[in-house]
Design a protein around this motif. Structure first.
Motif, PDB file in Angstrom:
ATOM      1  N   ALA A  39       0.665  -1.310   0.018  1.00 27.13           N
ATOM      2  CA  ALA A  39       0.011   0.067  -0.147  1.00 27.13           C
ATOM      3  C   ALA A  39       0.680   1.225   0.020  1.00 27.13           C
ATOM      4  CB  ALA A  39      -0.725   0.125   1.327  1.00 27.13           C
ATOM      5  N   VAL A  40       1.898   1.421   0.936  1.00 33.31           N
ATOM      6  CA  VAL A  40       2.827   2.343   0.766  1.00 33.31           C
ATOM      7  C   VAL A  40       3.488   2.567  -0.548  1.00 33.31           C
ATOM      8  CG1 VAL A  40       4.960   3.231   1.769  1.00 33.31           C
ATOM      9  CG2 VAL A  40       3.353   2.205   3.104  1.00 33.31           C
ATOM     10  N   GLU A  41       3.804   1.646  -1.217  1.00 33.54           N
ATOM     11  CA  GLU A  41       4.562   1.729  -2.553  1.00 33.54           C
ATOM     12  C   GLU A  41       3.478   2.456  -3.347  1.00 33.54           C
ATOM     13  OE1 GLU A  41       5.813  -1.991  -4.120  1.00 33.54           O
ATOM     14  OE2 GLU A  41       6.947  -2.437  -2.250  1.00 33.54           O
ATOM     15  N   LEU A  42       2.221   1.842  -3.394  1.00 27.50           N
ATOM     16  CA  LEU A  42       0.997   2.409  -4.406  1.00 27.50           C
ATOM     17  C   LEU A  42       0.887   3.932  -3.969  1.00 27.50           C
ATOM     18  CD1 LEU A  42      -1.180  -0.618  -4.369  1.00 27.50           C
ATOM     19  CD2 LEU A  42       0.370  -0.077  -6.227  1.00 27.50           C
ATOM     20  N   PHE A  43       1.034   4.158  -2.688  1.00 24.92           N
ATOM     21  CA  PHE A  43       0.623   5.497  -2.484  1.00 24.92           C
ATOM     22  C   PHE A  43       1.696   6.658  -2.696  1.00 24.92           C
ATOM     23  CE2 PHE A  43       1.395   9.074   0.798  1.00 24.92           C
ATOM     24  CZ  PHE A  43       0.201   9.509   0.478  1.00 24.92           C
ATOM     25  N   LEU A  44       2.989   6.018  -2.884  1.00 20.94           N
ATOM     26  CA  LEU A  44       4.228   6.808  -3.159  1.00 20.94           C
ATOM     27  C   LEU A  44       4.262   6.960  -4.568  1.00 20.94           C
ATOM     28  CD1 LEU A  44       7.096   5.490  -0.487  1.00 20.94           C
ATOM     29  CD2 LEU A  44       5.851   7.673  -0.716  1.00 20.94           C
ATOM     30  N   ASP A  45       3.479   6.042  -5.407  1.00 25.44           N
ATOM     31  CA  ASP A  45       3.390   6.096  -6.746  1.00 25.44           C
ATOM     32  C   ASP A  45       2.162   6.838  -7.315  1.00 25.44           C
ATOM     33  OD1 ASP A  45       5.904   4.840  -7.167  1.00 25.44           O
ATOM     34  OD2 ASP A  45       4.758   2.902  -7.384  1.00 25.44           O
ATOM     35  N   GLU A  46       1.257   7.210  -6.086  1.00 28.96           N
ATOM     36  CA  GLU A  46       0.221   8.172  -6.562  1.00 28.96           C
ATOM     37  C   GLU A  46      -0.919   7.243  -7.074  1.00 28.96           C
ATOM     38  OE1 GLU A  46       1.126  11.891  -8.135  1.00 28.96           O
ATOM     39  OE2 GLU A  46       2.509  12.419  -6.441  1.00 28.96           O
ATOM     40  N   LYS A  47      -0.798   6.053  -6.891  1.00 27.83           N
ATOM     41  CA  LYS A  47      -2.067   5.011  -7.517  1.00 27.83           C
ATOM     42  C   LYS A  47      -3.166   4.927  -6.532  1.00 27.83           C
ATOM     43  CE  LYS A  47       1.236   2.730 -10.451  1.00 27.83           C
ATOM     44  NZ  LYS A  47       2.044   1.494 -10.730  1.00 27.83           N
ATOM     45  N   ILE A  48      -2.864   5.169  -5.128  1.00 27.39           N
ATOM     46  CA  ILE A  48      -4.206   5.286  -4.235  1.00 27.39           C
ATOM     47  C   ILE A  48      -3.998   6.409  -3.485  1.00 27.39           C
ATOM     48  CG2 ILE A  48      -4.112   2.432  -4.136  1.00 27.39           C
ATOM     49  CD1 ILE A  48      -2.714   3.008  -1.340  1.00 27.39           C
ATOM     50  N   SER A  49      -4.957   6.488  -2.861  1.00 31.96           N
ATOM     51  CA  SER A  49      -5.059   7.646  -1.810  1.00 31.96           C
ATOM     52  C   SER A  49      -4.500   7.405  -0.429  1.00 31.96           C
ATOM     53  CB  SER A  49      -6.448   8.209  -1.561  1.00 31.96           C
ATOM     54  OG  SER A  49      -7.331   7.195  -1.066  1.00 31.96           O
ATOM     55  N   TYR A  50      -4.270   8.434   0.281  1.00 35.50           N
ATOM     56  CA  TYR A  50      -3.737   8.215   1.713  1.00 35.50           C
ATOM     57  C   TYR A  50      -4.637   7.291   2.512  1.00 35.50           C
ATOM     58  CZ  TYR A  50      -1.359   9.429   6.257  1.00 35.50           C
ATOM     59  OH  TYR A  50      -0.824   9.372   7.319  1.00 35.50           O
ATOM     60  N   LEU A  51      -6.004   7.528   2.685  1.00 35.28           N
ATOM     61  CA  LEU A  51      -6.611   6.799   3.512  1.00 35.28           C
ATOM     62  C   LEU A  51      -7.002   5.286   3.055  1.00 35.28           C
ATOM     63  CD1 LEU A  51      -9.238   9.343   4.845  1.00 35.28           C
ATOM     64  CD2 LEU A  51      -7.562   8.324   6.307  1.00 35.28           C
ATOM     65  N   GLN A  52      -6.643   5.181   1.666  1.00 33.91           N
ATOM     66  CA  GLN A  52      -6.611   3.584   1.186  1.00 33.91           C
ATOM     67  C   GLN A  52      -5.702   2.762   1.750  1.00 33.91           C
ATOM     68  OE1 GLN A  52      -7.225   4.620  -3.032  1.00 33.91           O
ATOM     69  NE2 GLN A  52      -8.776   2.868  -2.708  1.00 33.91           N
ATOM     70  N   ILE A  53      -4.371   3.403   2.357  1.00 33.90           N
ATOM     71  CA  ILE A  53      -3.447   2.648   2.998  1.00 33.90           C
ATOM     72  C   ILE A  53      -4.135   1.721   4.175  1.00 33.90           C
ATOM     73  CG2 ILE A  53      -1.302   2.203   4.222  1.00 33.90           C
ATOM     74  CD1 ILE A  53      -0.376   5.108   2.961  1.00 33.90           C
ATOM     75  N   GLU A  54      -4.870   2.462   5.017  1.00 33.32           N
ATOM     76  CA  GLU A  54      -5.606   1.874   6.002  1.00 33.32           C
ATOM     77  C   GLU A  54      -6.744   0.676   5.789  1.00 33.32           C
ATOM     78  OE1 GLU A  54      -9.500   3.392   8.123  1.00 33.32           O
ATOM     79  OE2 GLU A  54      -7.618   4.511   8.826  1.00 33.32           O
ATOM     80  N   GLU A  55      -7.324   1.275   4.434  1.00 32.38           N
ATOM     81  CA  GLU A  55      -8.520   0.479   3.753  1.00 32.38           C
ATOM     82  C   GLU A  55      -7.955  -0.906   3.495  1.00 32.38           C
ATOM     83  OE1 GLU A  55     -11.077   0.200  -0.237  1.00 32.38           O
ATOM     84  OE2 GLU A  55     -10.707   2.193   0.930  1.00 32.38           O
ATOM     85  N   ILE A  56      -6.790  -0.774   2.678  1.00 27.95           N
ATOM     86  CA  ILE A  56      -5.920  -2.053   2.103  1.00 27.95           C
ATOM     87  C   ILE A  56      -5.619  -2.979   3.307  1.00 27.95           C
ATOM     88  CG2 ILE A  56      -3.703  -2.797   1.124  1.00 27.95           C
ATOM     89  CD1 ILE A  56      -4.292  -0.313  -0.775  1.00 27.95           C
ATOM     90  N   ILE A  57      -5.083  -2.523   4.152  1.00 31.78           N
ATOM     91  CA  ILE A  57      -4.501  -3.391   5.327  1.00 31.78           C
ATOM     92  C   ILE A  57      -5.747  -3.774   6.109  1.00 31.78           C
ATOM     93  CG2 ILE A  57      -3.776  -3.415   7.838  1.00 31.78           C
ATOM     94  CD1 ILE A  57      -1.944  -0.993   7.037  1.00 31.78           C
ATOM     95  N   GLU A  58      -7.008  -3.299   6.472  1.00 30.17           N
ATOM     96  CA  GLU A  58      -7.961  -3.880   7.180  1.00 30.17           C
ATOM     97  C   GLU A  58      -8.821  -4.953   5.809  1.00 30.17           C
ATOM     98  OE1 GLU A  58     -11.830  -2.586   9.718  1.00 30.17           O
ATOM     99  OE2 GLU A  58     -10.952  -1.203   8.215  1.00 30.17           O
ATOM    100  N   SER A  59      -8.795  -4.617   4.664  1.00 28.97           N
ATOM    101  CA  SER A  59      -9.433  -5.633   3.738  1.00 28.97           C
ATOM    102  C   SER A  59      -8.420  -6.859   3.762  1.00 28.97           C
ATOM    103  CB  SER A  59      -9.515  -4.907   2.526  1.00 28.97           C
ATOM    104  OG  SER A  59      -9.747  -5.618   1.391  1.00 28.97           O
ATOM    105  N   SER A  60      -7.173  -6.760   3.878  1.00 32.96           N
ATOM    106  CA  SER A  60      -6.337  -7.917   3.706  1.00 32.96           C
ATOM    107  C   SER A  60      -6.604  -8.585   5.003  1.00 32.96           C
ATOM    108  CB  SER A  60      -4.936  -7.388   3.544  1.00 32.96           C
ATOM    109  OG  SER A  60      -4.729  -6.845   2.190  1.00 32.96           O
TER     110      SER A  60
END
Length: 385
Positions: A332-353
């Motif tokens: 998720a951090v990689e995707l956020f740094l590459d601007e492919k997801i939003s900041y709050l999606q980091i949390e969403e991805i962790i919880e979903s996984s």
């Protein structure tokens, strides 16, 4: 003299460790190093420290380093790819391995080093997060010391000196609060990578800077503390301390609290780990209480920064759940740094996984590595269009 190797020598921890070695007056010798692709920085290190063993994980960078060493007639041995980390981690001449590579990549070479009976100066917290039971069991079996390099765990380690673990009431991990301390969820919706990378106190690498902003880093430290010090999660407390002067504390059964204080300089815990059990002369700046006259503490906002709450949940479940948490965060951090997801999606991805994958109570090393791979594949398939 203590002989060391550094995995990830061109990174933030690695380069600060070099300052410690420079200041150690021939008490610490750098025998081996690894790097990924920072050719210019690695060449500077080779020229100054002349390590006998050099590992480069990126193939293009390896070619450049090999050509340079041949032209300069350097007396060294070169290793490439994944083998590089494991070779440098198990060198016969080495006493202590500083593992400062980022993420789960540090797991296998750390275990190899432990099996080769090398003491570990651990800056790669993910190693214990994803496989704490395995790593600590291997360390015990091989008579190896795990010396924490994190500021917070290094502080706890110092606070425990001269005391017995049975007398510990709780561990208190301090957190700066990151760059978004005090903000509410609505204010986090439009956070950009450049904003999240601006830590108010510490100079860190990109991945750990993002983790600090989400409080994932503190969550990982909670799990790491559980394994390092054998303390139940109910007895590990996180407290926000914006000044970052008290690096962590230990409360004992008599309610006495011992704290470790110092300047915001990672060279302090690095030096303590590399030189332990000795204390060398200061490489970090002295702390001035005249300039730091106010110390404040507050509860972390786990409703806004839910990644910390999720870390406690993953840790308490145990098994493969911390590995799922960590793998989801890394991608998720990689995707956020590459601007492919939003900041709050980091949390969403962790919880979903954490909800998506099956729980395994006692995973093997292969199962840990497999679940990490599967989590990353799941996240990429679901969130990257």
């Amino acid at each position: 003299m203590k002989n060391i190797s550094i995995l990830g020598v061109t990174g933030s921890i690695g380069t600060q460790a070099l300052d410690v070695i420079r200041d150690a007056e021939n008490e610490v010798r750098l025998v081996g190093v690894t790097a990924h692709r920072n050719f210019e920085k690695l060449v500077d290190i080779i020229e100054e420290f002349k390590p006998k063993y050099i590992g480069v994980t990126d193939s293009d960078c390896f070619g450049k380093v090999k050509e340079y060493c041949e032209k300069a007639n350097m007396n060294c041995e070169l290793y490439s790819g994944e083998e590089a980390l494991e070779k440098i981690a198990t060198l016969e001449e080495v006493d202590t391995v500083l593992t400062s590579v980022v993420g789960i990549a540090g797991l296998k070479p750390t275990i190899k080093a432990i099996r080769a009976k090398k003491n570990i100066a651990l800056a790669n917290k993910e190693t214990l997060v994803v496989a704490g039971d395995i790593v600590m069991s291997e360390a015990k079996e091989n008579g190896v010391e795990i010396l924490p390099v994190d500021s917070e765990h290094g502080a706890i380690f110092q606070c425990l000196q001269g005391n017995e673990s049975k007398d510990v009431n709780k561990i208190i991990l301090t957190a700066s609060g990151g760059p978004f301390r005090g903000r509410k969820r609505d204010e986090l919706k439009t956070i950009t990578p450049s904003q999240a990378l601006k830590h108010p106190k510490w100079n860190m690498g990109r991945k750990i800077s993002i983790d600090s902003s989400t409080l994932v880093n503190k969550g990982l430290e909670v799990i790491e503390a559980h394994f390092l010090f054998g303390v139940d999660y109910e007895n590990i407390e996180v407290i926000v301390h914006p000044q970052s002067i008290v690096h962590s504390m230990v409360e004992y059964v008599d309610n006495s609290i011992i704290a470790q204080l110092g300047s915001t300089d990672m060279r302090l815990p690095i030096q303590y780990a590399l030189c332990y059990p000795e204390r060398n002369r200061a490489v970090a700046h002295s702390l001035s209480f005249k300039e730091a006259s106010t110390l404040t503490f507050e509860e972390p906002d786990m409703d806004t920064f839910r990644c910390l709450k999720l870390a406690y949940e993953a840790g308490k479940m145990g098994g493969n759940m911390p590995a799922i948490y960590n793998g989801a965060n890394e991608i998720a951090v990689e995707l956020f740094l590459d601007e492919k997801i939003s900041y709050l999606q980091i949390e969403e991805i962790i919880e979903s996984s954490m909800k998506e994958f099956e729980f395994v109570e006692k995973p093997t090393l292969d199962q840990v590595l497999d679940i990490d791979r599967r989590v990353r594949e799941y996240v990429l398939k679901k969130y990257v269009k």
